[in-house]
Design an enzyme around this catalytic site. Structure first.
Site, PDB file in Angstrom:
ATOM      1  CB  ALA A 182      19.475  -2.275  -5.130  1.00 21.19           C
ATOM      2  CG  ASP A 193      15.275  -1.863  -4.604  1.00 21.77           C
ATOM      3  OD1 ASP A 193      14.951  -0.804  -3.751  1.00 21.77           O
ATOM      4  OD2 ASP A 193      15.993  -1.633  -5.691  1.00 21.77           O
ATOM      5  CG  ASP A 201      18.093   3.459  -9.875  1.00 21.81           C
ATOM      6  OD1 ASP A 201      19.042   2.873  -8.829  1.00 21.81           O
ATOM      7  OD2 ASP A 201      18.570   3.574 -10.913  1.00 21.81           O
ATOM      8  CG  ASP A 230      10.486   5.068   6.507  1.00 23.37           C
ATOM      9  OD1 ASP A 230       9.741   4.720   7.548  1.00 23.37           O
ATOM     10  OD2 ASP A 230      10.175   5.096   5.381  1.00 23.37           O
ATOM     11  CG  HIS A 234      11.857  -1.773   1.672  1.00 24.62           C
ATOM     12  ND1 HIS A 234      11.422  -2.991   1.401  1.00 24.62           N
ATOM     13  CD2 HIS A 234      11.196  -1.237   3.017  1.00 24.62           C
ATOM     14  CE1 HIS A 234      10.502  -3.488   2.020  1.00 24.62           C
ATOM     15  NE2 HIS A 234      10.404  -2.486   3.411  1.00 24.62           N
ATOM     16  CD  GLU A 260      10.579   1.185   9.526  1.00 24.40           C
ATOM     17  OE1 GLU A 260       9.572   0.576   9.561  1.00 24.40           O
ATOM     18  OE2 GLU A 260      10.985   1.717   8.523  1.00 24.40           O
ATOM     19  CG  ASP A 425       4.401 -14.336  31.544  1.00 23.16           C
ATOM     20  OD1 ASP A 425       4.740 -14.802  32.901  1.00 23.16           O
ATOM     21  OD2 ASP A 425       4.215 -14.848  30.550  1.00 23.16           O
TER      22      ASP A 425
HETATM   23 CA    CA Z   1      13.788   0.733  -2.755  1.00 25.70          CA
END
Ligand code: CA
Length: 500
Positions: A182, A193, A201, A230, A234, A260, A425
């Site tokens: 993709a 991807d 796909d 998730d 990708h 995510e 810090d």
């Molecule tokens: Ca993928």
């Protein structure tokens, strides 16, 4: 009210099938702490069966119901225990978010013979040689489930690529015949991807249709309120835009979603949000990396930069803020664990400020005993401070590299609300901050940290302090009316019954 999402698992918890029951028993306690949404781990059978954390997805329709991959139950229990946990969370007034993993499949039942083209794993747009014969794990027939819930059989026409070809052990990524990656995915490695296993796909019409159907089935079967999505970087951005639109139209429900997109590059996150028409929130990964840097820089981090190039800074209404998660914990694939001394500071920043939707990690609330990591002891108090005190206009004092602070002025409809917070810090120090004239002559007491009470002057200012490497949080000294309000609110939460 100020919402809190809780991630109800960590990676290393035992694979003993007890999590769903544990969640069911803890629902009310979490609600009392201020939790309003629970992100549950992937509930379907993974290729490692009862050992699978859930991301190695094998069968989306097996929620711990069929004897597949060596067991009926998943790592977390059975389908009935899962549905019961969801029901108890809802009864406690907590929204439920299912973890949705659609990018890949693992543990195919059979191999198929198909022509493949080896590609360079470091630059997926570059072929490594010409098309060749392949023997690839792409056929999923789900013998343990049969055709229950869905007759769909997955085969090589459903995937773009695989990482294993039995006829060619020399290469490590193969594009299947007639397939391409993709184009609307992350650009790392030329095209990101492919992540793992057999890459689904999602652009193939028959696959889209099956996944849309599964989405409706999943909501109907479990009564979840929404999703944590998730690995969205990708997956074709257009796919999740359409998937969510379709599901919301079909069910007539809000279907909350948070994705995510694991990247510290703010522009990549903003560009993705635009591509999906802002149909979801995203986790604020850049902010996580600021916390990580601050906690590992021995005082050299400039705290004025905490919100630089973060999602909560640029697009606060779309940002789910977090400190750590199951991937960043020690030993995991994206390990970037915020060091313990800075945890309370990081949580005070995500829980007590106006902007962002905070997500608390199980491993911080309950500890990770498998790794010898204890709970963040201040966390329950910080969650209560969000519930009762983090209201009203915010005033920032991000004016020093070593000590920064902010105040919330409080809301007159919430007795006792308002707070002052300092984070360092380095060596620590003092800061004069304006909490508002409504507090003139009153005293603020320290709830997190060991600081003395602070008297607010006639102009509404107080001089607050923090010790080295710590944070401190002050609230107006509790009164009888604020005490009554808290008791009433706890009782209301304890007795909440949501009918559905
Ligand atoms: Ca993928």
């Amino acid at each position: 009210m100020n919402g809190i999402m809780l991630q109800t698992f960590e990676w290393d918890m035992p694979s003993d099938g007890t999590l769903w029951n544990h969640i069911r028993r803890h629902a009310r306690r979490w609600a009392m702490l201020g939790v309003t949404a629970a992100w549950l781990p992937p509930a379907y059978k993974g290729s490692a069966g009862a050992m699978d954390v859930g991301y190695g997805v094998y069968d989306l329709y097996d929620l711990g119901e069929f004897n597949q991959k060596g067991s009926v139950r998943t790592k977390y229990g059975t389908v009935h225990e899962y549905i019961s946990a969801v029901r108890h969370l809802r009864l406690a007034g907590i929204q439920t978010l299912g973890d949705v993993v659609l990018n890949h499949r693992l543990g195919a039942d059979e191999t198929e013979s198909v022509r493949v083209t080896p590609v360079n794993p470091d630059n997926r747009l570059e072929a490594q040689g010409s098309q060749e014969d392949g023997s690839v794990y792409t056929r999923f027939t789900f013998p343990g489930r049969g055709r229950r819930y869905s007759p769909f059989t997955w085969d090589h026409t459903c995937f773009t690529s695989v990482d294993w070809n039995g006829l060619d052990p020399d290469h490590h990524l193969f594009l299947l015949d007639g397939k391409g990656f993709a184009s609307d995915v992350d650009r790392e490695h030329g095209n990101f991807d492919y992540l793992m296993g057999a890459d689904v796909d999602v652009q193939a019409p028959h696959v889209r249709e099956e996944l849309f159907r599964w989405g409706s089935w999943y909501l109907h079967r479990t009564h979840l309120d929404g999703f944590r999505l998730d690995a969205v970087k990708h997956i074709s951005a257009a796919f999740y835009r359409d998937f969510l639109r379709n599901l919301r139209q079909k069910t007539g429900r809000e279907v909350y979603a948070v994705g995510e997109y694991w990247s510290s590059d703010l522009q990549a996150l903003l560009s993705y949000l635009a591509q999906v028409d802002e149909s979801m929130n995203l986790f604020d990964t850049p902010l996580h990396f600021h916390f990580y840097s601050a906690s590992h820089s021995s005082g050299q981090y400039d705290l004025r930069d905490l919100f630089r190039d973060t999602l909560v800074g640029a697009r606060p209404t779309q940002a789910v803020t977090f400190v750590d998660n199951h991937d960043t914990q020690p030993g995991q694939s994206l390990e970037s664990w915020v060091d313990g001394w800075f945890k309370a500071s990081a949580y005070s920043i995500i829980l007590l400020r106006e902007q962002g939707y905070p997500c608390v990690f199980w491993g911080d609330l309950h500890g990770i005993p498998e790794k010898g990591i204890g709970a963040v002891s201040e966390l329950p108090m910080l969650m209560q401070l969000r519930l009762f005190h983090a209201y009203g206009p915010e005033r920032d004092y991000f004016d020093d590299p070593n000590v920064v602070g902010f105040v919330r002025e409080g809301d007159s409809s919430i007795p006792g609300s308002g707070l002052a917070c300092l984070v360092t810090d380095e060596k620590g120090g003092k800061k004069r901050m304006e909490v508002g004239r409504q507090f003139a002559g009153k005293t603020f007491v320290c709830m997190v940290g060991d600081e003395k009470p602070v008297k607010i002057d006639a102009d509404g200012f107080g001089t607050f302090s923090v010790r080295g490497g710590r944070c401190s949080v002050y609230i107006p000294r509790p009164t009888f009316s604020s005490f009554l309000y808290h008791i009433r609110e706890w009782i209301r939460r304890f007795l909440t019954l949501r009918l559905f």
